[in-house]
Write an enzyme that holds these catalytic residues in place. Structure first.
Site, PDB file in Angstrom:
ATOM      1  N   ASP A  91      25.286   3.460  62.208  1.00 38.01           N
ATOM      2  CA  ASP A  91      26.553   3.128  61.561  1.00 38.01           C
ATOM      3  C   ASP A  91      27.637   2.740  62.559  1.00 38.01           C
ATOM      4  O   ASP A  91      28.730   2.331  62.152  1.00 38.01           O
ATOM      5  CB  ASP A  91      27.028   4.274  60.667  1.00 38.01           C
ATOM      6  N   ASP A 110      26.495   8.846  66.636  1.00 36.19           N
ATOM      7  CA  ASP A 110      26.747   8.429  65.263  1.00 36.19           C
ATOM      8  C   ASP A 110      28.234   8.113  65.122  1.00 36.19           C
ATOM      9  O   ASP A 110      29.075   8.659  65.848  1.00 36.19           O
ATOM     10  CB  ASP A 110      26.362   9.574  64.318  1.00 36.19           C
ATOM     11  N   HIS A 142      26.326  16.952  59.812  1.00 42.35           N
ATOM     12  CA  HIS A 142      27.538  17.488  59.185  1.00 42.35           C
ATOM     13  C   HIS A 142      27.301  18.860  58.542  1.00 42.35           C
ATOM     14  O   HIS A 142      28.257  19.537  58.177  1.00 42.35           O
ATOM     15  CB  HIS A 142      28.065  16.531  58.113  1.00 42.35           C
TER      16      HIS A 142
END
Length: 356
Positions: free
Chosen positions: A255, A166, A130
Site C-alpha cells: 500500500d 507498510d 494492527h
C-alpha cells in the site's frame, strides 16, 4: 534446494467480506495466479511454495493475545461473523483462517531459523500488525508477526527486530512489545497526524525497560523511493547495527506503492525490490517477511515478484516507466526536506539510545 520459501494459506479465500472491502481474497489470489503462470520462480526452483502448514496452536496465539479475546474470535466466527467496525469483518471461517495465517508467519520464520531456507515470505491473510493483545483493528485479527516473534524467541533467538514498511503504522505490534527490550519495533509509515491508525508518532518510543525499542518514522504524503532510502540509511541501518538482532521480521505492505490509491505514498517497483535486497544484505540470512497491506490487486503479482527477487539477489524483473520514475523517485524537494527534518527530530528524541 530453493533459497526462498513462500508460505501461502489457500484457505484465506474463506475469510471474505459480505460487502466490498479493500481487504479481500483477490488481492492475494490474483498475485498467486500471476506468480504461477507468468514467472519461473516455482518451475526453476528459485522459490519453494509451501501451502500445507496447518493452524497455529492456541498456546502460540495466547502467548501474544488475551485468551478471552481468542475465545471471542472463535465464538463470533462460529455464529457466522459480521462487520465489527474499525474496518474489520469476520466470516464463519475467520477463526480457522486467522489461525492458519498465524502458522504461516511462524513457519516462515522457523524454516529460516532451522537453516532450511535463506529467507521466507509469508504471503498470508488476514493481516495482523494492527491487532492488539485484546482487540482486532484495521482488518487485522491475530498479530501474525508478534506470534512469530514469540515463537522464535522460544527457539533461542532472543533479540528480534521488526522493520515495518507498510503504509500504516504497526501500532498493534508496537503496543504488544512496548515495554519489552528484547523486541525492537521500527515502523516507517504515513504521518499518523493525518492518516490511520492515528498512532505511531515519533515521540512514542516505548516505556519502562522498553524505552528506545519502539521507533516510528513519520513519512509525509508523496514520499517515494528517495525518501525511504534516506530513512533506511539514516535510521534503520544504525539502529540495526547497534541492536544486533538475532532475527529480523520484515512487515511488507504494497500500500506504499504509487498505484495504491489509499496511502498517497509513491514507492516504485524499484523501491519494493530495495526492501528485499536490503534485508538480504543486512540481516545476514536471518530474516523473514510477512504480508500485510496492499490493495491494488492488479499490481500485487509484479510487486511480489520484485520483492522475492530482492530477497534472492536476482535481477529485478519489473521497473517503473521513465515518466513514473520522475514522480516516484525524484519527487519534490519539499517532500525530501520534510523527511530530512523528521529524521533530524527523531534522532534528537533517540539520542540517549543510539549513536547516529
Amino acid at each position: 534446494m530453493a533459497r526462498i520459501a513462500l508460505l501461502h494459506n489457500p484457505n484465506n479465500i474463506e475469510h471474505k467480506p459480505a460487502s466490498f472491502s479493500p481487504e479481500n481474497p483477490e488481492r492475494i489470489e490474483k498475485a498467486m495466479r500471476f506468480l504461477k503462470a507468468r514467472t519461473d520462480l516455482f518451475s526453476r526452483k528459485k522459490v519453494d511454495l509451501i501451502e500445507d502448514f496447518g493452524e497455529a496452536d492456541i498456546e502460540e496465539i495466547t502467548a501474544v493475545h488475551d485468551p478471552l479475546y481468542v475465545n471471542f474470535v472463535r465464538d463470533y466466527s462460529a455464529k457466522g461473523g459480521g462487520f465489527l467496525g474499525d474496518s474489520t469483518y469476520f466470516s464463519a471461517s475467520t477463526y480457522s483462517v486467522a489461525r492458519t495465517a498465524a502458522q504461516g508467519a511462524i513457519t516462515a520464520a522457523e524454516v529460516v531459523v532451522k537453516g532450511e531456507y535463506e529467507s521466507a515470505f509469508a504471503f498470508i491473510r488476514p493481516p495482523g500488525h494492527h491487532a492488539r493483545r485484546d482487540r482486532y483493528s484495521g482488518y487485522c485479527i491475530f498479530n501474525n508477526g508478534a506470534i512469530a516473534a514469540r515463537h522464535i524467541q522460544r527457539m533461542r533467538k532472543k533479540r528480534v527486530m521488526f522493520i515495518d514498511w507498510d503504509a500504516h503504522a504497526g501500532n498493534g505490534t508496537s503496543s504488544i512489545f512496548y515495554d519489552n527490550p528484547t523486541v525492537l519495533t521500527l515502523s516507517i509509515h504515513r504521518d499518523p497526524h493525518e492518516f490511520y491508525p492515528h498512532e505511531g508518532f515519533m515521540y512514542q518510543i516505548g516505556s519502562g525497560e522498553g524505552r528506545g525499542y519502539n521507533i516510528n518514522v513519520e513519512m509525509p504524503k508523496g514520499s517515494g523511493d528517495r525518501e525511504y532510502r534516506l530513512v533506511f540509511h539514516e535510521i534503520v541501518e544504525p539502529v540495526m547495527r547497534e541492536f544486533a538482532p538475532d532475527f529480523v521480521i520484515g512487515i511488507n505492505g504494497f500500500d506504499s506503492h504509487y498505484t495504491d490509491s489509499y496511502s498517497g505514498l509513491k514507492l516504485s517497483e524499484e523501491g519494493v525490490y530495495f526492501f528485499g535486497d536490503f534485508l538480504r544484505k543486512r540481516a545476514n540470512g536471518k530474516f523473514s517477511i510477512i504480508m500485510e497491506g496492499g490493495y491494488s490487486s492488479s499490481n500485487n503479482g509484479k510487486l511480489t515478484e520484485n520483492l522475492l527477487a530482492g530477497m534472492g539477489g536476482w535481477e529485478m524483473p519489473h521497473s517503473s516507466s521513465l515518466e513514473r520514475l520522475s514522480i516516484t523517485i525524484i519527487g519534490t524537494e519539499k517532500t525530501y526536506s520534510i523527511v530530512q527534518e523528521k529524521i533530524k527530530e527523531l534522532k534528537n528524541i533517540l539520542r540517549d539510545y543510539y549513536s547516529f
